[in-house]
Scaffold this motif. Structure first.
Motif, PDB file in Angstrom:
ATOM      1  N   PHE A  61     -29.153  71.549 -15.438  1.00 27.82           N
ATOM      2  CA  PHE A  61     -30.300  72.164 -14.708  1.00 27.82           C
ATOM      3  C   PHE A  61     -30.884  71.211 -13.716  1.00 27.82           C
ATOM      4  N   LEU A  62     -30.530  69.937 -13.587  1.00 29.14           N
ATOM      5  CA  LEU A  62     -30.789  69.053 -12.795  1.00 29.14           C
ATOM      6  C   LEU A  62     -30.673  69.499 -11.239  1.00 29.14           C
ATOM      7  N   SER A  63     -29.290  70.144 -11.152  1.00 30.28           N
ATOM      8  CA  SER A  63     -28.974  70.583  -9.782  1.00 30.28           C
ATOM      9  C   SER A  63     -29.260  72.032  -9.620  1.00 30.28           C
ATOM     10  N   ASP A  64     -30.279  72.591 -10.267  1.00 33.06           N
ATOM     11  CA  ASP A  64     -30.799  74.010 -10.116  1.00 33.06           C
ATOM     12  C   ASP A  64     -31.159  74.164  -8.752  1.00 33.06           C
ATOM     13  N   ARG A  65     -30.982  75.525  -8.190  1.00 30.43           N
ATOM     14  CA  ARG A  65     -31.611  75.781  -6.926  1.00 30.43           C
ATOM     15  C   ARG A  65     -32.948  76.036  -6.719  1.00 30.43           C
ATOM     16  N   SER A  66     -33.731  75.872  -7.761  1.00 34.72           N
ATOM     17  CA  SER A  66     -35.132  75.948  -7.525  1.00 34.72           C
ATOM     18  C   SER A  66     -35.764  74.469  -7.971  1.00 34.72           C
ATOM     19  N   ALA A  67     -36.693  74.054  -7.126  1.00 28.09           N
ATOM     20  CA  ALA A  67     -37.392  72.595  -7.259  1.00 28.09           C
ATOM     21  C   ALA A  67     -38.112  72.561  -8.590  1.00 28.09           C
ATOM     22  N   LEU A  68     -38.754  73.664  -9.150  1.00 27.70           N
ATOM     23  CA  LEU A  68     -39.430  73.866 -10.288  1.00 27.70           C
ATOM     24  C   LEU A  68     -38.636  73.665 -11.406  1.00 27.70           C
ATOM     25  N   VAL A  69     -37.419  74.240 -11.404  1.00 25.72           N
ATOM     26  CA  VAL A  69     -36.724  74.081 -12.474  1.00 25.72           C
ATOM     27  C   VAL A  69     -35.986  72.703 -12.629  1.00 25.72           C
ATOM     28  N   ARG A  70     -35.677  72.046 -11.463  1.00 27.09           N
ATOM     29  CA  ARG A  70     -35.266  70.821 -11.297  1.00 27.09           C
ATOM     30  C   ARG A  70     -36.243  69.637 -11.983  1.00 27.09           C
ATOM     31  N   ALA A  71     -37.508  69.772 -11.756  1.00 23.65           N
ATOM     32  CA  ALA A  71     -38.446  69.028 -11.914  1.00 23.65           C
ATOM     33  C   ALA A  71     -38.507  69.231 -13.597  1.00 23.65           C
ATOM     34  N   CYS A  72     -38.628  70.315 -14.174  1.00 23.73           N
ATOM     35  CA  CYS A  72     -38.491  70.620 -15.821  1.00 23.73           C
ATOM     36  C   CYS A  72     -37.493  69.905 -16.289  1.00 23.73           C
ATOM     37  N   ALA A  73     -36.099  69.974 -15.858  1.00 18.66           N
ATOM     38  CA  ALA A  73     -35.025  69.419 -16.280  1.00 18.66           C
ATOM     39  C   ALA A  73     -35.190  67.930 -16.435  1.00 18.66           C
ATOM     40  N   ARG A  74     -35.677  67.208 -15.112  1.00 15.02           N
ATOM     41  CA  ARG A  74     -35.984  65.744 -15.173  1.00 15.02           C
ATOM     42  C   ARG A  74     -36.927  65.443 -16.341  1.00 15.02           C
ATOM     43  N   TYR A  75     -37.879  66.206 -16.383  1.00  8.74           N
ATOM     44  CA  TYR A  75     -38.702  65.926 -17.536  1.00  8.74           C
ATOM     45  C   TYR A  75     -38.083  65.914 -18.824  1.00  8.74           C
ATOM     46  N   VAL A  76     -37.424  66.969 -19.234  1.00  6.15           N
ATOM     47  CA  VAL A  76     -36.610  66.974 -20.545  1.00  6.15           C
ATOM     48  C   VAL A  76     -35.617  65.887 -20.673  1.00  6.15           C
ATOM     49  N   VAL A  77     -35.004  65.526 -19.550  1.00  2.00           N
ATOM     50  CA  VAL A  77     -33.830  64.480 -19.706  1.00  2.00           C
ATOM     51  C   VAL A  77     -34.604  63.185 -19.651  1.00  2.00           C
ATOM     52  N   ARG A  78     -35.658  62.850 -19.122  1.00  2.00           N
ATOM     53  CA  ARG A  78     -36.482  61.776 -19.215  1.00  2.00           C
ATOM     54  C   ARG A  78     -36.820  61.312 -20.841  1.00  2.00           C
ATOM     55  N   GLN A  79     -37.581  62.453 -21.318  1.00  2.00           N
ATOM     56  CA  GLN A  79     -37.975  62.804 -22.778  1.00  2.00           C
ATOM     57  C   GLN A  79     -36.850  62.113 -23.620  1.00  2.00           C
ATOM     58  N   HIS A  80     -35.573  62.560 -23.388  1.00  2.00           N
ATOM     59  CA  HIS A  80     -34.524  62.212 -24.160  1.00  2.00           C
ATOM     60  C   HIS A  80     -33.664  60.938 -23.948  1.00  2.00           C
ATOM     61  N   GLY A  81     -34.519  60.179 -23.156  1.00  2.00           N
ATOM     62  CA  GLY A  81     -34.021  58.876 -22.655  1.00  2.00           C
ATOM     63  C   GLY A  81     -33.054  58.740 -21.556  1.00  2.00           C
ATOM     64  N   GLY A  82     -32.759  59.772 -20.896  1.00  2.00           N
ATOM     65  CA  GLY A  82     -31.778  59.557 -19.888  1.00  2.00           C
ATOM     66  C   GLY A  82     -32.420  59.450 -18.438  1.00  2.00           C
ATOM     67  N   ASP A  83     -31.662  59.154 -17.522  1.00  2.00           N
ATOM     68  CA  ASP A  83     -31.973  58.535 -16.215  1.00  2.00           C
ATOM     69  C   ASP A  83     -31.626  59.781 -15.047  1.00  2.00           C
TER      70      ASP A  83
END
Length: 286
Positions: free
Chosen positions: A72-94
């Motif tokens: 979902f990092l490449s989702d068409r919605s900015a809101l969804v992309r922001a939430c996906a980045r949060y989850v990925v960072r919490q999991h240790g991703g970049d």
């Protein structure tokens, strides 16, 4: 009265945003064990509404499925992309590294547009080097997001973006015009005026007039008056509004006869008093 899975389906299918938020929140609040996520997450993650999808993406972390948020990092919605980045960072991703990897192949036909603007949302000015080659990407969505990304990073170069004002895709021209607005006074007025003629596609004419209107002065008045009899009703209306709110620029010479002629051609848009006032402001005799 509804089980979590039923609430999730209601959130995904209802047209009312209040119902969507209420049902999505209720569905996730009612969950107690991991097995229950099987009936709740799929409807939320596949919902058309971005707020509902974002609720599902955020819930991936609690469900122990943070890895799934990458898609979902490449989702068409900015809101969804922001939430996906949060989850990925919490999991240790970049997320930024993920976006850079996606954008390193400018000729990749499968490159999702969301990955392009996502890089600008969490990257830095150095990432403009990855976005510039994407201005020539075959997919219109990628070209449009590349322009938007350069504007987000404050790296929009007017000389480089100008050719995109003639792009066959309306979305690309719209983003290009928005990126060029701060430098509207530096663009060649004659080229923009030529693009407002009926020979060009509507989206090209709209983009050119948007920049001319932002430029102001006699150039904006000349363009607006020229569009008062345009076959497109929306463009005619916009041109009329531009004429009515026009005022002479303080840095232009007073008493220009062309201004008086242009105002006379649009006298049907003014009362006699307002027309005299506009001419007086411009130093033109009534």
């Amino acid at each position: 009265l509804l089980r979590p899975a039923e609430l999730a389906r209601a959130a995904a299918g209802d047209q009312d945003t209040v119902v969507q938020d209420l049902c999505a929140t209720a569905a996730l609040t009612a969950l107690g064990d991991e097995d229950a996520y099987e009936g709740v997450l799929p409807p939320l993650l596949s919902a058309r509404n971005p707020r509902t999808r974002s609720a599902g993406v955020t819930a991936l972390r609690r469900a122990g499925r943070s890895k799934q948020a990458e898609s979902f990092l490449s989702d068409r919605s900015a809101l969804v992309r922001a939430c996906a980045r949060y989850v990925v960072r919490q999991h240790g991703g970049d997320p930024a590294a993920w976006y850079r990897e996606q954008c390193t192949a400018p000729d990749n036909p499968e490159l999702p547009p969301g990955a392009v603007i996502g890089l600008a949302e969490c990257g830095n000015r150095a990432d403009a080097g990855l976005l510039r080659p994407l201005l020539a990407h075959p997919a219109p969505g990628v070209r449009a997001r590349a322009v938007a990304g350069l504007r987000t990073l404050d790296c929009a170069d007017a000389k480089q973006l100008r050719p995109l004002l003639d792009d066959p895709a309306a979305g690309v021209v719209r983003e290009t015009a928005a990126a060029l607005l701060p430098s509207a006074k530096e663009l060649p007025a004659d080229r923009l005026l030529e693009r407002t003629s009926s020979e060009h596609p509507r989206h090209v004419r709209v983009g050119a007039f948007r920049l001319l209107d932002a430029r102001g002065g006699i150039v904006a008045l000349r363009a607006a008056v020229g569009l008062l009899e345009d076959p497109d009703m929306k463009l005619r209306t916009w041109a009329a509004q531009s004429v009515q709110r026009w005022h002479p620029s303080p840095d232009e010479q007073q008493g220009d006869a062309e201004v008086g002629e242009l105002l006379d051609r649009s006298r049907h848009l003014f009362s006699d008093h307002m027309l005299r006032q506009r001419k007086w402001e411009a130093g033109v005799d009534s």
